[in-house]
Design an enzyme around this catalytic site. Structure first.
Site, PDB file in Angstrom:
ATOM      1  N   ASP A 156       0.838  -1.206   0.000  1.00 59.76           N
ATOM      2  CA  ASP A 156       0.000   0.000   0.000  1.00 59.76           C
ATOM      3  C   ASP A 156       0.873   1.255   0.000  1.00 59.76           C
ATOM      4  OD1 ASP A 156      -2.318   1.503   0.101  1.00 59.76           O
ATOM      5  OD2 ASP A 156      -3.145   0.456   1.839  1.00 59.76           O
ATOM      6  N   ASP A 210     -10.897   2.041  -3.041  1.00 59.29           N
ATOM      7  CA  ASP A 210     -11.436   1.755  -1.709  1.00 59.29           C
ATOM      8  C   ASP A 210     -12.963   1.737  -1.741  1.00 59.29           C
ATOM      9  OD1 ASP A 210      -9.101   1.326  -0.398  1.00 59.29           O
ATOM     10  OD2 ASP A 210      -8.905   3.362   0.384  1.00 59.29           O
TER      11      ASP A 210
HETATM   12  C1  GLA Z   1      -5.747   1.981   2.115  1.00 57.55           C
HETATM   13  C2  GLA Z   1      -6.156   0.790   1.287  1.00 57.55           C
HETATM   14  C3  GLA Z   1      -7.196  -0.012   2.014  1.00 57.55           C
HETATM   15  C4  GLA Z   1      -6.658  -0.450   3.359  1.00 57.55           C
HETATM   16  C5  GLA Z   1      -6.212   0.757   4.151  1.00 57.55           C
HETATM   17  C6  GLA Z   1      -5.505   0.347   5.417  1.00 57.55           C
HETATM   18  O1  GLA Z   1      -6.763   2.913   2.189  1.00 57.55           O
HETATM   19  O2  GLA Z   1      -6.616   1.191   0.039  1.00 57.55           O
HETATM   20  O3  GLA Z   1      -7.589  -1.124   1.247  1.00 57.55           O
HETATM   21  O4  GLA Z   1      -5.606  -1.345   3.160  1.00 57.55           O
HETATM   22  O5  GLA Z   1      -5.323   1.578   3.405  1.00 57.55           O
HETATM   23  O6  GLA Z   1      -5.064   1.420   6.151  1.00 57.55           O
END
Ligand code: GLA
Length: 741
Positions: free
Chosen positions: A479, A549
């Site tokens: 990420d 997300d």
């Molecule tokens: C980002 C990712 C999510 C999750 C969060 C965790 O927003 O896109 O899928 O992994 O971080 O903090």
């Protein structure tokens, strides 16, 4: 050979199966010009006229008093800077005396089979049967600089790639202030531009507008690709749709700052440029040093946007994604992020895994919150040690328990980040990117690590590798949750600070390369606050990228339609989550959520222990449907049938197998309409000479795939269409499967 040099005419012709690209060298000075890009041509007689050197203002050889006029209208293959071409330049170099002019002329060339790697950069690849390459060496004799224009031509896809290498052959130090990957001058045919724009949770929505005089661009100066714009633009002739019209697609294989720009000038020609954004970019080149730009992709389609899309899909599947998982069914995963956020412990994760295993899920992914003191998103990034308070028994205990249930295990990391409240920051505050003496801006309460520095990369990877070696971890979600700001690296000289953005990207690529070298069987999924790093560069490292997300099925129709304009479905991370949806509060049927996620890598992002019995049954059926159809979805050809983006009422797309023996049709009725007839959908991508048996695929039914007993001719389905009955309610979807009869 798909590249020919015509010695007498001094022309290069680059041929893909259905397109040609022609470059010409003119007059004694050796200007390199762009003669043609479009539908495949066999002959070359007369093509050089396209360079317009026989019409006023003529080349300087003929009319030196108007040299500037020539520079300002000649269709350049790689535009000059500061010497009289007032359109966008492709390269800017500062000489020791501060002058910035660049003028390039032909020196020599080289044509070879195959394609060289671009050191440290993601790039397309292919063997000697699949791809040929051309290098055109140009020089600026005043600067003592050599510029090599690199082209690769694919024999099996209508795609050409370009990049540029700049070598300082002088004894002085030069400063490269701009270095695009390519430039394309064409006649303007009143093009419209298609781009993909968005924001967090609303990535890659399509937009189309006429390109008028002046400049129109998409860009990023965030240090990463960003949610906001995709490094892509298509120029299409008026009236182009999925099946007809000309489309030129430009895409950039890079994960940092970019600029993709179309410029219509006074003489009504268009100049496209693609490359690293010149803002805050300055690379020092000492004598003998060189700079390699990232690669850009050009795709031409004479058969509308649909064909452009399928060329991108084929190029990326055959010549960009390297992962051993590319042609494999990815394990159906369950991710705990939307299920628990930070509030979990080993017991809770095992409960989720137990229920998931019963229903046919194949991998559990533990998301953010398992390390350091990470009870919320305010701390601990950089402390990649297991939090044994949450994770009693440590990582290996949890992974073993999950494995015992028959599930693989995956883990989340955010390796490029550092929280001010972390052990790492206490030890190495200067590892965070930030300007000395200025308050460093926080985003999600975190700073960005200076991964341009080797010692930083080494230490982060040391911690990551230690965790990955400690247990049977088969998947990593990488990420990256904030853009870069306050640019300054403690390890770079003052005159090299302009290298940081690019060195950061190279450092991140190197980290991913090392991760894959250490764990060659790892399934890597990239992510950046959802889909802020959905770019072709990342595909070189990970076969899949988290799309967004936003897991709401309806928003996903738009996001996935835009994403699928360029990326194969097998690259799109898509999960079923609970309703009301955590981002938009919308409730949609479980079956619709399943159908929409099936178009991507497929998985779940919810607390499976809390699902109703009816929903659990549907999970088992969706798992069956995934197994039956994933080969087709992953490897097939994608056809847009109707666009929810355009009509705002319904969405429909189809995936057909390369041999056209099977096809799967996805239909979503976003809004019901009163008192209307069934919709007639004219299908695409079928064989007009084949008959197809129709099956209904439904996760709400006990038997998920039912033969309707109906048979349709491909010809009828594509020309007369199939009638899609009105469904009762909003957000309803249907899956239809066609199999050769
Ligand atoms: C980002 C990712 C999510 C999750 C969060 C965790 O927003 O896109 O899928 O992994 O971080 O903090």
């Amino acid at each position: 050979m798909s590249i020919t040099f015509y010695e007498k005419e001094r022309l290069f012709k680059l041929d893909t199966p259905n397109s040609s690209y022609v470059i010409g060298i003119v007059d004694k000075e050796g200007f390199v010009g762009h003669a043609y890009y479009g539908k495949k041509i066999n002959g070359i007689a007369g093509i050089k006229d396209q360079l317009r050197v026989h019409e006023a203002p003529f080349t300087p050889e003929v009319n030196n008093r108007d040299r500037l006029s020539f520079y300002d209208c000649f269709p350049m293959e790689y535009s000059f800077h500061g010497v009289g071409d007032f359109r966008e330049s492709s390269i800017r170099v500062k000489a020791p005396n501060g002058a910035v002019g660049v003028k390039l002329t032909y020196v020599s060339h080289e044509i070879t089979r195959g394609k060289e790697k671009l050191q440290g950069l993601p790039a397309t690849f292919g063997n000697e049967e699949e791809v040929d390459s051309l290098k055109i060496y140009c020089q600026d004799s005043v600067l003592g600089m050599m510029v090599c224009l690199k082209y690769s031509v694919f024999a099996d896809v209508d795609a050409i790639t370009r990049s540029v290498e700049i070598v300082n052959q002088s004894v002085e130090t030069l400063y490269l202030e701009k270095a695009f990957s390519g430039c394309l001058d064409m006649d303007n045919r009143e093009y419209e531009a298609i781009t993909l724009h968005g924001t967090w949770a609303r990535e890659r929505h399509m937009e189309r507008k006429p390109v008028g005089h002046g400049k129109f661009s998409v860009s990023s100066n965030r240090g990463e690709t960003g949610h906001q714009e995709q490094p892509f633009m298509a120029l299409v002739t008026k009236g182009t749709d999925d099946t007809k019209g000309e489309a030129y697609g430009f895409h950039f294989i890079y994960s940092g700052n970019f600029l993709v720009q179309a410029e219509v000038n006074q003489f009504n020609s268009v100049r496209m440029v693609v490359g690293i954004h010149p803002e805050d970019f300055c690379f020092r080149l000492k004598s003998g040093e060189s700079f390699q730009t990232p690669e850009m992709v050009l795709v031409y389609s004479a058969e509308g946007l649909g064909q452009m899309t399928r060329s991108f899909h084929d190029l990326y599947r055959k010549h960009l994604i390297r992962s051993p998982y590319l042609h494999k069914k990815r394990p159906i995963l369950i991710n705990n992020w939307e299920a628990t956020y930070f509030d979990f412990n080993t017991e809770k994760i095992i409960d989720i895994a137990k229920e998931a295993a019963k229903l046919g899920v194949e991998m559990l992914v533990l998301d953010d919150g398992w390390f350091g003191n990470r009870f919320d998103d305010n701390r601990s990034l950089g402390d990649w040690q297991v939090n044994t308070e949450k994770m009693k028994g440590g990582m290996s205990y949890l992974v073993n328990e999950v494995n015992k249930l028959g599930l693989k295990f995956g883990l989340w990391f955010e390796p490029e980040m550092i929280s001010p409240e972390s052990e790492l920051y206490k030890k190495h505050p200067d590892w965070a990117i930030g300007i000395p003496g200025r308050e460093n801006g926080l985003a999600r309460n975190q700073f960005v690590l200076d991964v341009s520095r080797k010692e930083v990369r080494d230490e982060i990877l040391r911690m990551v590798f230690e965790v990955l070696h400690s247990a049977n971890i088969e998947y990593v979600k990488w990420d990256m949750n904030r853009p870069l700001s306050d640019l300054y690296s403690a390890s770079l000289n003052a005159d090299c600070q302009g290298e940081l953005y690019h060195r950061y990207v190279l450092g991140m690529y190197e980290m991913q390369e090392r991760l894959l070298a250490e764990f060659p069987n790892l399934l890597l999924e990239n992510c950046s606050g959802g889909g802020a790093r959905f770019d072709p560069g990342m595909l070189y490292y990970s076969p899949q990228i988290w799309c967004s997300d936003d897991t709401d099925a309806i928003e996903r129709l738009m996001i996935q339609e835009g994403t699928a304009m360029l990326y194969p479905l097998c690259a799109m991370g898509a999960h079923v989550s609970v309703c009301p949806n955590h981002t938009v509060g919308r409730s949609t049927p479980f079956s619709t959520r399943g159908n929409v996620a099936l178009t991507g890598t497929f998985g779940y992002e919810l607390d499976i222990t809390k699902l109703s019995d009816e929903e659990k049954t549907m999970v088992t059926r969706q798992v069956q449907i995934y197994h039956k159809f994933n080969d087709l979805i992953r490897e097939g050809d994608y056809y847009r049938v109707a666009s929810y983006y355009e009509n705002r009422i319904y969405d429909c797309y189809l995936v057909s197998s390369k041999d056209k023996k099977q096809a799967l049709l996805f239909y979503t009725q976003v809004m019901n309409e009163p008192n209307v007839h069934s919709k007639i959908l004219k299908l695409r991508g079928l064989d007009p000479d084949k008959d197809y048996a129709l099956y209904a695929v439904d996760s709400e039914k006990e038997e998920t795939v039912i033969n309707t007993g109906k048979v349709y001719s491909g010809d009828v389905l594509m020309n007369a269409g199939i009638s899609m009955e009105r469904l009762w309610g909003d957000f309803k979807s249907k899956l239809l499967y066609f199999e050769e009869h």
